[in-house]
Design an enzyme around this catalytic site. Structure first.
Site, PDB file in Angstrom:
ATOM      1  N   SER A 175      19.707  23.653  34.676  1.00  0.00           N
ATOM      2  CA  SER A 175      20.314  23.997  35.954  1.00  0.00           C
ATOM      3  C   SER A 175      19.344  24.916  36.674  1.00  0.00           C
ATOM      4  CB  SER A 175      21.629  24.746  35.691  1.00  0.00           C
ATOM      5  OG  SER A 175      22.069  25.436  36.825  1.00  0.00           O
ATOM      6  N   TYR A 220      26.950  31.090  30.979  1.00  0.00           N
ATOM      7  CA  TYR A 220      26.290  29.872  31.461  1.00  0.00           C
ATOM      8  C   TYR A 220      24.799  30.123  31.692  1.00  0.00           C
ATOM      9  CZ  TYR A 220      25.719  25.668  34.416  1.00  0.00           C
ATOM     10  OH  TYR A 220      25.318  24.457  34.957  1.00  0.00           O
TER      11      TYR A 220
END
Ligand code: NAD
Length: 269
Positions: free
Chosen positions: A151, A164
């Site tokens: 990401s 995350y």
């Protein structure tokens, strides 16, 4: 000579540089985690379109079966937070797409430790276990491709996403180590790093960020999610799948240990 050409470097006509054949992955097997939805589903369909046999790995049984049916693949219903179940996955994939992910949005001081641990298990430990079990087959045939769906949060931080961001940074490190170890055996390992993709995971985040910041959902997209992005739109799942496919194409064999931002210019800041 064309003024853009380097002296001594002959750029031949297009016919000498054949493009990628449509079914360039015929005979290959790909294992895609989180393949029942979003980016994983787009990868399953994209890789099947390129001729690969697909293992559709997900905990969502019905959705996984539906995707497997759509792409002519095999559904494997597994909870990736369960190490024993992960170690029961097939070991014969030529390509692994570590894609499954979950999100939890909360400030660090309120972040539930058990949720932090779960995110590391699904997004770091499961990819590690899947890679370590797949490498012997790839090494034996001297060809393999590891694609880690990281990401922009593997490269940059945002508040309220400690688990995350930590998991994606860890995945980046794992990917680079595998690149170094796999190179002598014809195995490449790379990350793709999307900004915000139009998937159910993002739709859920819009709702939770709206609560965390106390602002309407539309403002979350425009003012928070796309604030750092020069291109003011969400990226589509298929655009991510096409980048993953390129990393398995005949033209990307020298690309390894990299992270490919698909972030509309976010990390150009
Ligand atoms: P999604 O929620 O649409 O799909 C994720 C899939 O993973 C679901 O099918 C879910 O059932 C599966 N999954 C989750 N936990 C699992 C578990 N324990 N065991 C088995 N399966 C499990 O998500 P998405 O947006 O397509 O995200 C896919 C990946 O892309 C994630 O790693 C995410 O971090 C990454 N990513 C997403 C975005 C985005 O904006 N959507 C941006 C950057 C990176």
């Amino acid at each position: 000579m064309d003024s853009t050409q380097t002296p001594g470097l002959r750029l031949g006509p297009a016919t000498e540089q054949p493009g990628t054949p449509a079914r360039f992955l015929a005979g290959r097997t790909v294992l895609v985690t989180g393949a029942a939805s979003g980016i994983g589903r787009a990868c399953a369909l994209g890789f099947a379109g390129a001729g690969a046999r697909v293992y559709v790995v997900d905990r969502a049984a019905e959705a996984a079966k539906a995707v497997a049916e759509e792409c002519g693949g095999t559904a494997l219903v597994v909870d990736l937070s369960d190490p024993v179940a992960v170690d029961g996955l097939p070991e014969d994939a030529d390509i692994v797409v570590n894609n499954a992910g979950i999100q939890h949005v909360a400030p660090v001081h309120d972040f539930p430790p058990e949720r932090f641990q779960l995110i590391q298990r699904v997004m770091v430990e499961a990819p590690f276990r899947i890679i370590r079990r797949s490498l012997p087959h790839m090494y034996a045939q001297e060809w393999g491709r590891i694609i880690n769906v990281s990401s922009v949060h593997g490269l940059r931080a945002s508040p309220f996403k400690s688990a995350y961001v930590a998991a994606k940074h860890a995945l980046e490190g794992l990917s680079k180590v595998v690149a170094l170890e796999g190179a002598p055996y014809g195995v490449t390992s790379n990350c793709v790093n999307p900004g915000y993709v139009r998937t159910p995971l993002v739709e859920n985040q819009i709702a939770s960020q709206s609560l965390a910041h106390g602002i309407p959902a539309q403002d979350v997209v425009e003012q928070i999610m796309l604030e750092r992005s020069a291109i003011k739109r969400l990226i589509e799942p298929d655009e991510v799948a096409q980048a993953a496919l390129w990393l398995c194409s005949p033209h990307s064999g020298y690309v390894t240990g990299t992270s490919l931002p698909l972030d509309g210019g976010w990390t150009a800041h």
